[in-house]
Design an enzyme around this catalytic site. Sequence first.
Site, PDB file in Angstrom:
ATOM      1  N   SER A 105      28.963  21.978  18.428  1.00 13.82           N
ATOM      2  CA  SER A 105      28.497  21.717  17.673  1.00 13.82           C
ATOM      3  C   SER A 105      26.354  21.444  17.584  1.00 13.82           C
ATOM      4  O   SER A 105      26.028  22.792  18.886  1.00 13.82           O
ATOM      5  CB  SER A 105      28.515  20.796  16.334  1.00 13.82           C
ATOM      6  OG  SER A 105      28.001  20.574  14.894  1.00 13.82           O
ATOM      7  N   ASP A 191      35.890  28.246  10.945  1.00 11.97           N
ATOM      8  CA  ASP A 191      34.671  26.915  10.964  1.00 11.97           C
ATOM      9  C   ASP A 191      33.549  27.331   9.899  1.00 11.97           C
ATOM     10  O   ASP A 191      33.166  28.043   9.992  1.00 11.97           O
ATOM     11  CB  ASP A 191      33.690  27.072  12.336  1.00 11.97           C
ATOM     12  CG  ASP A 191      32.737  25.901  12.473  1.00 11.97           C
ATOM     13  OD1 ASP A 191      32.471  25.502  11.606  1.00 11.97           O
ATOM     14  OD2 ASP A 191      32.775  26.264  13.541  1.00 11.97           O
ATOM     15  N   HIS A 230      35.738  23.461  12.508  1.00  7.41           N
ATOM     16  CA  HIS A 230      34.605  23.421  13.268  1.00  7.41           C
ATOM     17  C   HIS A 230      34.879  21.559  14.235  1.00  7.41           C
ATOM     18  O   HIS A 230      33.709  21.776  15.066  1.00  7.41           O
ATOM     19  CB  HIS A 230      33.548  22.935  11.915  1.00  7.41           C
ATOM     20  CG  HIS A 230      32.061  21.998  12.978  1.00  7.41           C
ATOM     21  ND1 HIS A 230      31.793  23.470  13.783  1.00  7.41           N
ATOM     22  CD2 HIS A 230      31.950  20.944  13.805  1.00  7.41           C
ATOM     23  CE1 HIS A 230      30.539  22.203  14.283  1.00  7.41           C
ATOM     24  NE2 HIS A 230      30.478  20.989  13.812  1.00  7.41           N
TER      25      HIS A 230
END
EC number: 3.1.-.-
Length: 256
Positions: A105, A191, A230
């Site tokens: 991320s 996601d 995610h």
Amino acid sequence: HTVPAALWKNARGKDQLWFEDALGSSHPVILYLHGNAGTRGGDHRVELYKVLSSLGYHVVTFDYRGWGDSIGSPSERGMTYDALHVFDWIKARSGDNPVYIWGHSLGTGVATNLVRRLCERETPPDALILESPFTNIREEARSHPFSIYRYFPGFDWFFLDPITTSGIKFANDENVKYISCSLLILHAEDDPVVPFHLGKKLYNIAATSRSFRDYKVQFVPFHTDLGYRHKYIYRSPELPRILREFLGKSEQEHHH
């Protein structure tokens, strides 16, 4: 620092020096750069460390300045410097063992900043793994699911506020043009934080970049039905095989 599963028993009650020496044992090392929320001790992160540990990797991770128990205030430059410092600290102790960089991320932005610098100074890592990456922070902000705010003036900085609002780029899409090492991108189709299409777009930029022409660039999607969203790719029963096949090759090259 999480040692490979084979060293767990031995590690009980040992001091920092023992752990530092252990980096020189014949196991590869992963430097893990985490995302925006929480600390290096977040649940999904610990679960990933366990998976990597069971596969025989050391995992070294830390909280950037301003995160967790680290003092200071966050900035893109500062976070990148912190990662560089920890990478050099690992390299000073890890002997000939491969060192891989794994960003997740927001940590993918730190990771490509770091690896671009490492390649520029000709000390590239043995591979780079980007989990749920974006192209650059502005594209990420625009497609972030807080869409109700998308039309507010200054939205680009809205969800970035915690990180500081001045001059943040985290330009993965630019950085990959200057990176020369194997690259693996992992992204779940469902996601909700970093849209899948941004990871795919980053892969397409990297795959056609001249800097990667002698290196493997691989994109692994995870189907929506799996529900990894995610931060749950660590749950994939395929992950060990994916990593073995991707990293195994660079480990063999390393030892021949």
